[in-house]
Enzyme design. Structure first.
Site, PDB file in Angstrom:
ATOM      1  N   HIS A  90      54.965 -73.550 -67.256  1.00 22.61           N
ATOM      2  CA  HIS A  90      54.481 -72.177 -67.426  1.00 22.61           C
ATOM      3  C   HIS A  90      55.505 -71.231 -66.815  1.00 22.61           C
ATOM      4  O   HIS A  90      55.883 -71.384 -65.660  1.00 22.61           O
ATOM      5  CB  HIS A  90      53.114 -72.028 -66.727  1.00 22.61           C
ATOM      6  CG  HIS A  90      52.484 -70.688 -66.914  1.00 22.61           C
ATOM      7  ND1 HIS A  90      51.520 -70.442 -67.873  1.00 22.61           N
ATOM      8  CD2 HIS A  90      52.682 -69.513 -66.279  1.00 22.61           C
ATOM      9  CE1 HIS A  90      51.146 -69.181 -67.808  1.00 22.61           C
ATOM     10  NE2 HIS A  90      51.834 -68.589 -66.853  1.00 22.61           N
ATOM     11  N   HIS A  97      49.057 -70.650 -56.954  1.00 26.45           N
ATOM     12  CA  HIS A  97      50.218 -69.915 -56.449  1.00 26.45           C
ATOM     13  C   HIS A  97      49.928 -69.290 -55.093  1.00 26.45           C
ATOM     14  O   HIS A  97      48.830 -68.829 -54.824  1.00 26.45           O
ATOM     15  CB  HIS A  97      50.538 -68.786 -57.457  1.00 26.45           C
ATOM     16  CG  HIS A  97      51.864 -68.145 -57.267  1.00 26.45           C
ATOM     17  ND1 HIS A  97      52.151 -66.871 -57.725  1.00 26.45           N
ATOM     18  CD2 HIS A  97      53.004 -68.576 -56.674  1.00 26.45           C
ATOM     19  CE1 HIS A  97      53.402 -66.562 -57.438  1.00 26.45           C
ATOM     20  NE2 HIS A  97      53.944 -67.577 -56.792  1.00 26.45           N
ATOM     21  N   GLU A 148      49.793 -59.051 -55.409  1.00 28.05           N
ATOM     22  CA  GLU A 148      49.458 -58.882 -56.816  1.00 28.05           C
ATOM     23  C   GLU A 148      48.108 -58.192 -56.989  1.00 28.05           C
ATOM     24  O   GLU A 148      47.077 -58.708 -56.549  1.00 28.05           O
ATOM     25  CB  GLU A 148      49.413 -60.246 -57.518  1.00 28.05           C
ATOM     26  CG  GLU A 148      50.675 -61.072 -57.355  1.00 28.05           C
ATOM     27  CD  GLU A 148      50.550 -62.464 -57.965  1.00 28.05           C
ATOM     28  OE1 GLU A 148      49.539 -62.711 -58.665  1.00 28.05           O
ATOM     29  OE2 GLU A 148      51.439 -63.303 -57.740  1.00 28.05           O
ATOM     30  N   HIS A 174      45.319 -60.087 -54.806  1.00 35.60           N
ATOM     31  CA  HIS A 174      45.757 -61.288 -54.096  1.00 35.60           C
ATOM     32  C   HIS A 174      46.996 -60.898 -53.301  1.00 35.60           C
ATOM     33  O   HIS A 174      48.079 -60.722 -53.865  1.00 35.60           O
ATOM     34  CB  HIS A 174      46.073 -62.420 -55.081  1.00 35.60           C
ATOM     35  CG  HIS A 174      44.918 -62.745 -55.992  1.00 35.60           C
ATOM     36  ND1 HIS A 174      45.077 -63.022 -57.331  1.00 35.60           N
ATOM     37  CD2 HIS A 174      43.589 -62.804 -55.743  1.00 35.60           C
ATOM     38  CE1 HIS A 174      43.895 -63.262 -57.865  1.00 35.60           C
ATOM     39  NE2 HIS A 174      42.972 -63.143 -56.924  1.00 35.60           N
ATOM     40  N   HIS A 219      45.825 -68.236 -54.917  1.00 34.93           N
ATOM     41  CA  HIS A 219      45.072 -67.808 -56.085  1.00 34.93           C
ATOM     42  C   HIS A 219      45.449 -68.675 -57.269  1.00 34.93           C
ATOM     43  O   HIS A 219      46.405 -69.462 -57.197  1.00 34.93           O
ATOM     44  CB  HIS A 219      45.323 -66.330 -56.395  1.00 34.93           C
ATOM     45  CG  HIS A 219      46.767 -65.983 -56.568  1.00 34.93           C
ATOM     46  ND1 HIS A 219      47.628 -65.773 -55.511  1.00 34.93           N
ATOM     47  CD2 HIS A 219      47.534 -65.833 -57.686  1.00 34.93           C
ATOM     48  CE1 HIS A 219      48.838 -65.495 -55.952  1.00 34.93           C
ATOM     49  NE2 HIS A 219      48.808 -65.535 -57.275  1.00 34.93           N
TER      50      HIS A 219
END
Length: 461
Positions: free
Chosen positions: A298, A341, A347, A371, A377
């Site tokens: 990803h 992560h 974020e 976050h 998260h």
């Protein structure tokens, strides 16, 4: 309705990002040979608005010349606004905000029944730094149900990036007019006066504010010369003006996070012509050209950066604006939703429409999550379990009908007291991960079992 239709028919834009534009509502209103002649055409006043210091490097220098019926200095003294706005912050400290490393999520705030315009409906969620020190950011949200009547707003603290989630924004600026729909964004640079009307009667959305910097397009690096947000898809307004007396017109100025008002007898939108590269603009997020992994793993979300406000440290942003648009998911042997992560960046996420691929439940259009730096998260339990259950059916699929976004910053945000005490704060957010269970097994998974075989259930053609 007829008046609104006429407005839309008259609406025209200029294409480009960072261009030196020229526009005139009356032919010949722009001086041809100099910026500030002794007598401007049509008896206009010449006025410069500077978005950078005079001596900034030429490639970074931003300014525009406005040719107006009366100069903007023609107003009464500013006075503190009454009543005071108590939910705007530009100097983040313990008096107005708190640190909180917990994952936070808010449900969409209801649009009030009482009359509320954009200024009254604007409130700060979190931020860091200081507008006084010209370094930092603030993230706001707004709810509104009426237009700004006989008033204009001016943000002396920084640039606004507006993200409407529901309801269009009709924005009048000193350079002209913008119509901004959900799925589009607008940037109003520091110092410009603007007024917002609501063609659909109500609106809700998000606002990012940056101090001491301006947004720019991210470098493309190995991607090459094309892709992501194309410069030609950004639209700047064309000159348009109002004339005549407007008694008791009010300028609302945000200065150091506080609001001040000044009266004048004319509209600030009296600019007959202008030229320069310091200008409001809009962008349609559906024109974004996303890049994605085509074999495995990803990609990092930075690949979807629309705009960035850089710091002095290369590759580190004061604020990035990142989107998660419709796109094909084709990676093999790969957990396709965003990975789990912990990030040195912080974020803040919002959802304009649809559903976000990493959250099956609870993250709603008009809602938000935060976050912060190094707070864990990732996908919720439902998303994780549903994804690994398709281990033998990972055919290409298309993510459709969604538009989520992220404001990401290297600075650690403080969260405003009212945001932490809001009735829309989801106190059960953490529960979406509590159900994650151990799948650990000492029996190795045979990689040949995860080759793509048939079309993934629910995938688009």
């Amino acid at each position: 309705m007829e008046e609104q239709k006429k407005k839309l028919e008259e609406l025209k834009y200029q294409s480009g990002f960072g261009n030196h534009f020229s526009s005139e509502a009356i032919a010949g209103a722009l001086p041809l040979d100099q910026n500030s002649p002794l007598l401007c055409p049509y008896g206009l006043y010449a006025e410069q608005i500077s978005g950078t210091s005079f001596t900034s490097p030429r490639k970074l220098n931003q300014r525009s010349w406005l040719y107006r019926i009366k100069p903007s200095v023609t107003h009464e003294p500013f006075k503190p606004r009454v009543p005071a706005h108590k939910k705007l912050v530009s100097e983040f400290d313990a008096s107005n905000s708190r640190t909180n490393p917990t994952q936070l999520r808010w449900r969409p705030e209801d649009i009030p029944d009482s009359e509320t315009d954009f200024v009254d409906g604007l409130y700060t969620i979190c931020g860091a730094g200081s507008s006084f020190l010209r370094h930092g950011f603030a993230i706001h949200m707004y709810v509104a149900n009426k237009g700004m009547k006989d008033s204009a707003f001016c943000n002396a603290d920084g640039d606004f990036l507006l993200v409407p989630q529901t309801g269009r924004l009709w924005i009048e600026t000193e350079c002209g007019r913008l119509l901004v729909s959900p799925g589009e964004i607008a940037v109003i640079p520091q110092g410009f006066r603007f007024s917002i009307d609501l063609p659909d009667g109500k609106s809700r959305g998000y606002v990012a504010e940056i101090y001491g910097a301006h947004f720019q397009l991210p470098d493309l690096g190995p991607i090459g010369a094309n892709g992501l947000a194309a410069p030609r898809d950004f639209l700047a307004p064309t000159a348009w003006f109002e004339e005549g007396l407007r008694p008791e017109y009010t300028i609302v100025q945000k200065f150091g996070g506080e609001l001040f008002t000044a009266k004048q007898d004319f509209s600030p939108f009296n600019v007959v012509a202008w030229h320069g590269n310091y200008v409001p603009y809009k962008y349609d997020l559906q024109r974004f050209c996303p890049y994605n992994t085509v074999l495995l793993d990803h990609g990092d979300p930075s690949i979807n950066t629309v705009l960035t406000a850089p710091t002095d440290k290369p590759g580190v942003a004061l604020l990035d604006f990142v989107i998660f648009p419709p796109r094909w998911l084709v990676a093999e042997h790969t957990f396709r939703p965003p990975y789990y992560h912990r990030n040195c960046m912080s974020e803040f996420m919002g959802l304009i429409y649809g559903a976000y691929e990493a959250k099956a439940d609870g993250f709603l259009p008009g809602g938000a999550s935060l976050h912060s730096c190094m707070t864990p998260h990732g996908p919720d339990t439902t998303t994780y379990e549903a994804t690994i259950a398709r281990v033998n059916a990972m055919a290409p699929s298309k993510l459709t009908g969604t538009m989520a976004f992220m404001f990401e910053s290297a600075l650690i945000p403080r969260v405003c007291h009212w945001a932490l005490e809001s009735p829309f704060l989801d106190h059960d957010y953490y529960q979406c991960w509590i159900g994650l269970k151990s799948h650990f097994s000492r029996i190795a998974l045979n990689k040949t079992n995860v080759e793509p075989t048939e079309k993934e259930p629910g995938a688009s053609e």
